[in-house]
Design a protein around this motif. Structure first.
Motif, mmCIF file in Angstrom:
data_model
loop_
_atom_site.group_PDB
_atom_site.id
_atom_site.type_symbol
_atom_site.label_atom_id
_atom_site.label_comp_id
_atom_site.label_asym_id
_atom_site.label_seq_id
_atom_site.Cartn_x
_atom_site.Cartn_y
_atom_site.Cartn_z
ATOM 1 N N GLY A 92 -59.460 57.736 1.605
ATOM 2 C CA GLY A 92 -58.557 58.505 0.763
ATOM 3 C C GLY A 92 -57.652 59.355 1.630
ATOM 4 N N ALA A 93 -57.023 60.354 1.045
ATOM 5 C CA ALA A 93 -56.113 61.220 1.787
ATOM 6 C C ALA A 93 -56.719 62.615 1.897
ATOM 7 C CB ALA A 93 -54.752 61.283 1.095
ATOM 8 N N GLY A 94 -57.036 63.014 3.131
ATOM 9 C CA GLY A 94 -57.504 64.377 3.360
ATOM 10 C C GLY A 94 -56.349 65.359 3.267
ATOM 11 N N GLU A 95 -56.660 66.640 3.492
ATOM 12 C CA GLU A 95 -55.637 67.685 3.313
ATOM 13 C C GLU A 95 -54.445 67.524 4.236
ATOM 14 O OE1 GLU A 95 -56.980 71.703 3.401
ATOM 15 O OE2 GLU A 95 -58.404 71.407 1.761
ATOM 16 N N GLU A 96 -54.657 66.913 5.406
ATOM 17 C CA GLU A 96 -53.558 66.771 6.366
ATOM 18 C C GLU A 96 -52.844 65.429 6.234
ATOM 19 O OE1 GLU A 96 -55.016 67.687 10.261
ATOM 20 O OE2 GLU A 96 -55.590 69.724 9.705
ATOM 21 N N SER A 97 -53.192 64.662 5.190
ATOM 22 C CA SER A 97 -52.585 63.338 4.994
ATOM 23 C C SER A 97 -51.904 63.246 3.635
ATOM 24 C CB SER A 97 -53.659 62.241 5.083
ATOM 25 O OG SER A 97 -54.370 62.325 6.296
ATOM 26 N N LEU A 98 -50.737 62.589 3.604
ATOM 27 C CA LEU A 98 -50.068 62.302 2.333
ATOM 28 C C LEU A 98 -50.760 61.141 1.628
ATOM 29 C CD1 LEU A 98 -46.384 62.455 3.646
ATOM 30 C CD2 LEU A 98 -47.518 64.178 2.207
ATOM 31 N N GLU A 99 -51.173 60.146 2.424
ATOM 32 C CA GLU A 99 -51.893 58.986 1.904
ATOM 33 C C GLU A 99 -52.573 58.279 3.064
ATOM 34 O OE1 GLU A 99 -49.529 55.465 0.906
ATOM 35 O OE2 GLU A 99 -47.739 56.464 1.692
ATOM 36 N N SER A 100 -53.517 57.391 2.739
ATOM 37 C CA SER A 100 -54.101 56.494 3.728
ATOM 38 C C SER A 100 -53.930 55.085 3.192
ATOM 39 C CB SER A 100 -55.596 56.774 3.918
ATOM 40 O OG SER A 100 -55.785 58.024 4.521
ATOM 41 N N ARG A 101 -53.817 54.118 4.097
ATOM 42 C CA ARG A 101 -53.604 52.754 3.644
ATOM 43 C C ARG A 101 -54.145 51.766 4.674
ATOM 44 N NH1 ARG A 101 -47.488 50.929 2.562
ATOM 45 N NH2 ARG A 101 -47.353 52.998 1.585
ATOM 46 N N LEU A 102 -54.699 50.647 4.185
ATOM 47 C CA LEU A 102 -55.146 49.571 5.079
ATOM 48 C C LEU A 102 -53.973 48.649 5.367
ATOM 49 C CD1 LEU A 102 -58.617 48.713 3.478
ATOM 50 C CD2 LEU A 102 -58.250 49.667 5.774
ATOM 51 N N PHE A 103 -53.723 48.388 6.649
ATOM 52 C CA PHE A 103 -52.605 47.532 7.048
ATOM 53 C C PHE A 103 -53.119 46.256 7.710
ATOM 54 C CE2 PHE A 103 -50.497 51.643 6.856
ATOM 55 C CZ PHE A 103 -49.259 51.329 6.319
ATOM 56 N N ASP A 104 -52.591 45.117 7.279
ATOM 57 C CA ASP A 104 -52.745 43.912 8.081
ATOM 58 C C ASP A 104 -52.105 44.157 9.432
ATOM 59 O OD1 ASP A 104 -54.085 41.964 6.481
ATOM 60 O OD2 ASP A 104 -52.289 41.802 5.234
ATOM 61 N N LEU A 105 -52.668 43.539 10.475
ATOM 62 C CA LEU A 105 -52.119 43.769 11.812
ATOM 63 C C LEU A 105 -50.638 43.380 11.885
ATOM 64 C CD1 LEU A 105 -54.999 42.785 14.248
ATOM 65 C CD2 LEU A 105 -54.597 44.883 12.951
ATOM 66 N N ALA A 106 -50.258 42.391 11.095
ATOM 67 C CA ALA A 106 -48.859 41.943 11.098
ATOM 68 C C ALA A 106 -47.933 42.936 10.393
ATOM 69 C CB ALA A 106 -48.747 40.572 10.431
ATOM 70 N N ASP A 107 -48.520 43.860 9.633
ATOM 71 C CA ASP A 107 -47.701 44.774 8.823
ATOM 72 C C ASP A 107 -47.725 46.222 9.316
ATOM 73 O OD1 ASP A 107 -47.152 42.617 7.196
ATOM 74 O OD2 ASP A 107 -48.825 43.047 5.833
ATOM 75 N N ILE A 108 -48.251 46.449 10.521
ATOM 76 C CA ILE A 108 -48.284 47.822 11.043
ATOM 77 C C ILE A 108 -46.859 48.375 11.085
ATOM 78 C CG2 ILE A 108 -48.678 49.178 13.144
ATOM 79 C CD1 ILE A 108 -51.120 47.353 13.671
ATOM 80 N N PRO A 109 -46.642 49.563 10.540
ATOM 81 C CA PRO A 109 -45.277 50.127 10.472
ATOM 82 C C PRO A 109 -44.831 50.708 11.811
ATOM 83 C CG PRO A 109 -46.848 51.646 9.474
ATOM 84 C CD PRO A 109 -47.636 50.431 9.880
ATOM 85 N N TRP A 110 -44.499 49.809 12.751
ATOM 86 C CA TRP A 110 -44.193 50.220 14.130
ATOM 87 C C TRP A 110 -43.063 51.231 14.200
ATOM 88 C CZ3 TRP A 110 -47.915 49.323 17.304
ATOM 89 C CH2 TRP A 110 -48.729 48.185 17.158
ATOM 90 N N GLY A 111 -42.144 51.171 13.264
ATOM 91 C CA GLY A 111 -41.015 52.095 13.295
ATOM 92 C C GLY A 111 -41.357 53.500 12.831
ATOM 93 N N GLU A 112 -42.566 53.671 12.289
ATOM 94 C CA GLU A 112 -42.933 54.982 11.737
ATOM 95 C C GLU A 112 -44.279 55.468 12.275
ATOM 96 O OE1 GLU A 112 -42.627 54.799 7.346
ATOM 97 O OE2 GLU A 112 -41.584 52.912 7.740
ATOM 98 N N ILE A 113 -44.549 55.181 13.547
ATOM 99 C CA ILE A 113 -45.821 55.615 14.145
ATOM 100 C C ILE A 113 -45.649 57.015 14.727
ATOM 101 C CG2 ILE A 113 -47.521 55.146 15.954
ATOM 102 C CD1 ILE A 113 -47.660 53.209 13.596
ATOM 103 N N SER A 114 -46.674 57.848 14.542
ATOM 104 C CA SER A 114 -46.582 59.278 14.839
ATOM 105 C C SER A 114 -46.410 59.606 16.323
ATOM 106 C CB SER A 114 -47.843 59.977 14.340
ATOM 107 O OG SER A 114 -48.987 59.407 14.960
ATOM 108 N N PHE A 115 -47.304 59.090 17.158
ATOM 109 C CA PHE A 115 -47.359 59.549 18.552
ATOM 110 C C PHE A 115 -47.507 58.374 19.519
ATOM 111 C CE2 PHE A 115 -49.373 63.000 16.027
ATOM 112 C CZ PHE A 115 -48.381 63.952 16.203
ATOM 113 N N PRO A 116 -47.020 58.547 20.753
ATOM 114 C CA PRO A 116 -47.128 57.469 21.755
ATOM 115 C C PRO A 116 -48.563 56.993 22.004
ATOM 116 C CG PRO A 116 -45.598 59.139 22.506
ATOM 117 C CD PRO A 116 -46.242 59.688 21.267
#
Ligand SMILES: [Zn+2]
Ligand SMILES: [Zn+2]
Lengths: 185, 185
Positions: free
Chosen positions: A125-149
């Motif tokens: 689920g989404a803890g207090e510091e998260s807007l949402e959580s989601r399971l991603f297929d490896l092919a669908d990882i949102p590379w353009g929106e990753i938080s940190f290096p």
């Protein structure tokens, strides 16, 4: 640091006797206040071949996707810290499968450690510091929106290792400023 | 911690809003002073099948044998810290072969990391914090005079791995007080 945390008098920067680095030293009680890197511990949480990511509800990198991770606390182990952060940010209980990556980030005085983990029962689920959580297929990882290096690096390594079905421990470091790399995605 | 290192006013212990742990919080400027575990980094330095150990010239454990290791500093990586400590304590330049052990010691808020390493040219000596350095055959390791549980554990793992000619990364923790284990010789 301007004041001694032990006696409240001002500190000055100087090289203590027998040392070779500038330290904060109290001008009154002479206590030396060392400063050391901090550990960020997290997991790569997997469920049915997908990776669980959290979308950050806090700055820095509000709205970006991250692996659950955060500062290790006193009196816990690195594994405990990684599991606790996964519970806090993704409301997910995990079984830890092994250490995965250790990435030094010397310009911000941090060491990031990620453990491979499996969701215990598929719940999250989404803890207090998260807007949402989601399971991603490896092919669908949102590379353009990753938080940190360090998260990006760990995910890149993981995708590669899944292909090869071989999971070692990866030691790496990231030396360039985060603000520069976080824009390349 | 009694005083705020930013403004010099007293701190109190309380749970900040949105947190679940007691922290030192300044009663004046409200800054939260987090406290986090520290990393001790070192090497298992090898030369011609022998291990280089240092005999401590400082407390705690004055006169006991140790692997070269010490607190990681800001602005360096764990590998750099391990190499620096090996130079400082054993006056030995090393080539790092890989991460070897990570041992959490939660009751003293430390994480110990040892890298496998090879002496570059066989030269070594005694740094300011060492009485002497010496190369030991694995059969001659002075088990009765080893400085700390994490050093003992790392040496035990290493001797075992040399037998099997297989060097993985070992994750472990030591939870009992050091003073208890250090007496078991
Ligand atoms: Zn003071
Ligand atoms: Zn203050």
């Amino acid at each position: 640091m301007k004041y001694c945390s032990t006696c409240g008098h001002p500190v000055e920067q100087r090289i203590p006797e027998g040392d070779n680095r500038h330290r904060y030293v109290c001008i009154s009680c002479e206590e030396i206040h060392y400063q050391n890197p901090r550990i960020v511990a997290g997991t790569v949480p997997v469920w049915e071949g997908k990776i669980l990511l959290c979308r950050r509800a806090i700055e820095p990198r509000y709205g970006y996707w991250t692996l659950p991770a955060g500062f290790m606390e006193n009196a816990e182990t690195t594994v405990e810290a990684a599991m606790r952060e996964t519970m806090e940010e993704a409301l997910a209980e995990v079984v830890v499968d092994g250490l995965y990556s250790i990435i030094d980030v010397p310009h911000i005085n941090q060491v990031h450690m990620f453990y491979r983990a499996s969701l215990k029962d598929g719940r999250f689920g989404a803890g207090e510091e998260s807007l949402e959580s989601r399971l991603f297929d490896l092919a669908d990882i949102p590379w353009g929106e990753i938080s940190f290096p360090t998260v990006r690096k760990t995910l890149e390594l993981f995708v590669e290792d899944v292909k090869n079905d071989s999971f070692g421990v990866h030691i790496d470091d990231i030396r360039r400023p985060m603000s520069a790399t976080s824009k390349t995605g």
